[in-house]
Design an enzyme around this catalytic site. Structure first.
Site, short mmCIF file in Angstrom:
data_model
loop_
_atom_site.label_atom_id
_atom_site.label_comp_id
_atom_site.label_asym_id
_atom_site.label_seq_id
_atom_site.Cartn_x
_atom_site.Cartn_y
_atom_site.Cartn_z
N GLU A 1 20.28 15.83 -3.40
CA GLU A 1 19.53 16.96 -3.26
C GLU A 1 19.33 17.67 -4.68
O GLU A 1 18.61 18.36 -4.74
CB GLU A 1 20.02 17.72 -2.33
CG GLU A 1 19.93 17.22 -0.90
CD GLU A 1 18.45 17.18 -0.39
OE1 GLU A 1 17.74 17.94 -1.01
OE2 GLU A 1 17.99 16.67 0.84
N GLU B 1 36.92 0.58 2.80
CA GLU B 1 37.74 1.92 2.30
C GLU B 1 39.39 1.61 2.04
O GLU B 1 40.10 2.11 1.46
CB GLU B 1 37.96 3.00 3.41
CG GLU B 1 38.43 2.66 4.75
CD GLU B 1 38.38 3.79 5.67
OE1 GLU B 1 39.33 4.18 6.10
OE2 GLU B 1 37.28 4.34 6.17
#
Length: 310
Positions: free
Chosen positions: A93, A124
């Site tokens: 953004e 992960e």
């Protein structure tokens, strides 16, 4: 060899605040739809209070990030699952909102780009993968690495932060559990403690909301310190579509007092550069003269206008 996996496992999941059973929602499967959302909303109301408690750490982080970015450093978010996706969301953004380049603020996620839309749960667990991500982007001492992990024990994030420390990058943790392994590795810890989730262990809920709020503050606060706003106007907005063109026009109108037609014409004259248009509109300089003045004052609009007015 690193002992990160062992250190991470030393704190079992059952001991984590985000993994404990929430007595307030123990019977949530027996509730009506309205009662379900009321119960979730009650838990969500605790998030802002938890974030409020860590504002001093957030402000410390913003100051440190802005200082490094002024010297050319990059802001790198790294996480797994929901945490990684939130980092990517915040980073993506920034270019349209603040006119940053895609390389200045980057989101990295365990499992790579495919993990933004599809769960890659086992990714992960590899601390070497976290290190490799930062090696691939050529991490430097000028950069900032924000490790995002609700548990504070994700091996991928721990591996990345451990490597970032060897490169003397600034390290920041955004976690939702106290006294985590990640906290012990970083320069600054931001730990909003939101408590047990409405659904046990579903950290996309309160923990994810808290992380999103913190990341909003980190990027927005940093951009404000870097002069990307004028008051609360986003004066570095990049007008890449009709909506953003209208937003840029409204920003120019608010800053200069011009009507919509003249503001839009001024933006076109300035090649869509909102800051340039505002300087021209308020001073009657040419666009090239406005750009020169902005460049002389680190592209900070308020400083530029004050200097011109002297």
């Amino acid at each position: 060899m690193s002992d990160l996996p062992q250190r991470a496992e030393a704190q079992t999941i059952s001991a984590l605040a985000t993994e404990t059973i929430n007595p307030a929602t123990a019977n949530i499967d027996r509730l009506s739809p309205l009662e379900i959302v009321q119960a979730i909303n009650t838990e969500d109301a605790k998030v802002a209070q938890a974030v409020e408690q860590v504002l001093p750490a957030v402000s410390q982080a913003i100051s440190a990030i802005a200082s490094r970015m002024r010297q050319g450093g990059r802001l790198l978010y790294i996480g797994a699952g929901t945490s990684g996706r939130l980092g990517i969301l915040d980073a993506s953004e920034c270019p349209p909102t603040f006119g940053t380049s895609p390389e200045q603020i980057v989101g990295l996620i365990a499992g790579g780009p495919i993990a933004t839309a599809n769960a890659v749960e086992d990714a992960e667990d590899n601390p070497a993968a976290g290190r490799a991500e930062l090696e691939q982007v050529h991490l430097t001492a000028s950069d900032i690495v924000v490790g995002i992990a609700a548990s504070g024990r994700t091996p991928y994030v721990l591996g990345a932060i451990e490597y970032a420390r060897t490169q003397h990058a600034l390290t920041i943790a955004v976690v939702c559990n106290p006294d985590s392994p990640l906290e012990k590795l970083v320069d600054i810890t931001i730990a909003p403690i939101v408590g047990p989730e409405a659904l046990t262990g579903s950290t996309r809920l309160k923990a994810g909301t808290a992380q999103k709020m913190v990341l909003n503050m980190l990027s927005t606060g940093t951009m404000i310190l870097l002069g990307k706003t004028y008051g609360n106007l986003m004066v570095d907005v990049v007008a890449t579509n009709y909506k953003l063109e209208q937003r840029a026009s409204k920003i120019v109108q608010s800053a200069t007092g011009l009507d919509a037609e003249r503001a839009l014409a001024l933006l076109q004259r300035c090649h869509g550069e909102t800051k340039t248009a505002i300087v021209v509109g308020k001073t009657n300089l040419t666009p090239d003269e406005a750009r020169t003045q902005l460049a002389a004052h680190n592209a900070i609009l308020r400083t530029t206008l004050e200097a011109i007015a002297e």
